[in-house]
Design a protein around this motif. Structure first.
Motif: not given
Length: 329
Positions: A162-167, A169-190
């Motif tokens: 679920s953490f990967t899915g959240i990461g 989804a957070a990237a999907r709903l953000s306009k920030s390039s930083t979030v689009k890169i870091l959120a999936p990595l953070a989700g997979l790490t969690a």
């Protein structure tokens, strides 16, 4: 017969869990064919490739060290969590990339991740029930492993992934390039970290005490994730309340239909009523479109037109107007 029983108790409970996950998605249901594909990916691709790589890592460590304990700990606490979460997460990533228009919210990320993980758990459970249950202790071993794998740790894989899915989804709903890169990595790490903690406790804390401690920690995590899911369901309701109000003035839906669309209980009542007057298909479709319309309007407001949000909104409105006269309220 024992193998068939093991497969049955491996798959059937996880399929029922998947039905429950599908039911939780109250306002904007995901396509069943995509969810079925996600479950199948988890059961076949993720489970199969993970088994091959996990086994290879364990054999490699044993050949290097000559220690079965080192091989077991390395495989279960370091390699397996990373390997398994990557392969499960790939299914969610594919939905994210290929079926982007279906990936609308944080809850969608959770749903796809959980269903994929339940497919993985089904195969893993069948393997454990037969190999570590029946082959070691006969039918009593099957019974014991069913209790452990289904009732006690049945939600472990959906929790991790679920953490990967959240990461994503957070990237999907953000306009920030930083979030689009870091959120999936953070989700997979969690996902990999929580998976590793569970496996580490099982490996290094022996006996009943370790089992009880690990299980309590698991259930605490699941409870917190379930509370988060309920919050996301409530957040989706607020989206409908906010974005569907305008549709009354536009003649897309009536005021009673608006009230029904924003309440899962009223939706259920409308579906039951429609079942008895021959309008079930139209009614079900109409209220699912309500959820899709609210999400697309939210994405248009937050992210812009992207790849045709306005076009999708216009199409949804047209279809809803055609269904509205036959949709129960």
């Amino acid at each position: 017969m024992a193998l068939l029983v093991s497969i049955f108790f491996g798959f059937v409970p996880m399929l029922l869990f998947a039905v429950f996950v599908y039911w939780l998605d109250r306002y904007e249901k995901e396509p069943k064919i995509l969810l079925g594909a996600a479950f199948t990916w988890g059961a076949l691709v993720a489970a199969g490739l993970s088994f091959v790589l996990n086994t290879s890592v364990g054999v490699g460590v044993y050949l290097l060290t000559g220690s079965e304990m080192a091989a077991e700990i390395t495989s279960s606490t370091l390699a397996a969590p990373i390997i398994e979460e990557i392969f499960k997460g790939l299914a969610v990533l594919l939905v994210f990339l290929v079926f982007r228009n279906e990936f609308d919210s944080i809850l969608d990320g959770l749903i796809y991740a959980a269903v994929t993980a339940l497919g993985f758990a089904a195969t893993e459970n069948a393997f454990y029930i037969y190999n570590y249950g029946y082959q070691q202790d006969g039918w009593s071993g099957i019974f014991a492993l069913v209790i452990i794998r289904v009732l006690i740790v049945g939600w472990q894989h959906p929790f991790y992934t679920s953490f990967t899915g959240i990461g994503l989804a957070a990237a999907r709903l953000s306009k920030s390039s930083t979030v689009k890169i870091l959120a999936p990595l953070a989700g997979l790490t969690a996902a990999a970290f929580t998976h590793s903690v569970h496996n580490l406790i099982a490996s290094v804390v022996p006996g009943l005490g370790g089992f009880v401690f690990g299980s309590l920690l698991d259930w605490l995590g699941w409870a917190l994730m379930f509370a988060f899911v309920l919050y996301r369901v409530y957040a989706e309701k607020r989206l409908l309340v906010q974005h569907l109000q305008e549709e009354i003035a536009l003649g897309v839906l009536t005021a009673p239909q608006y009230q029904t669309a924003c309440s899962p209980w009223s939706r259920t009542a409308a579906h039951m009523n429609a079942l008895f007057n021959g309008r079930y298909t139209a009614t079900r479709r109409f209220y699912r479109l309500c959820g899709e319309l609210a999400h697309k309007k939210h994405q248009l407001a937050k992210l812009g037109d992207e790849q045709g949000n306005q076009r999708i909104i216009d199409r949804l409105r047209t279809e809803m107007q055609s269904l509205s006269p036959t949709a129960a309220a």
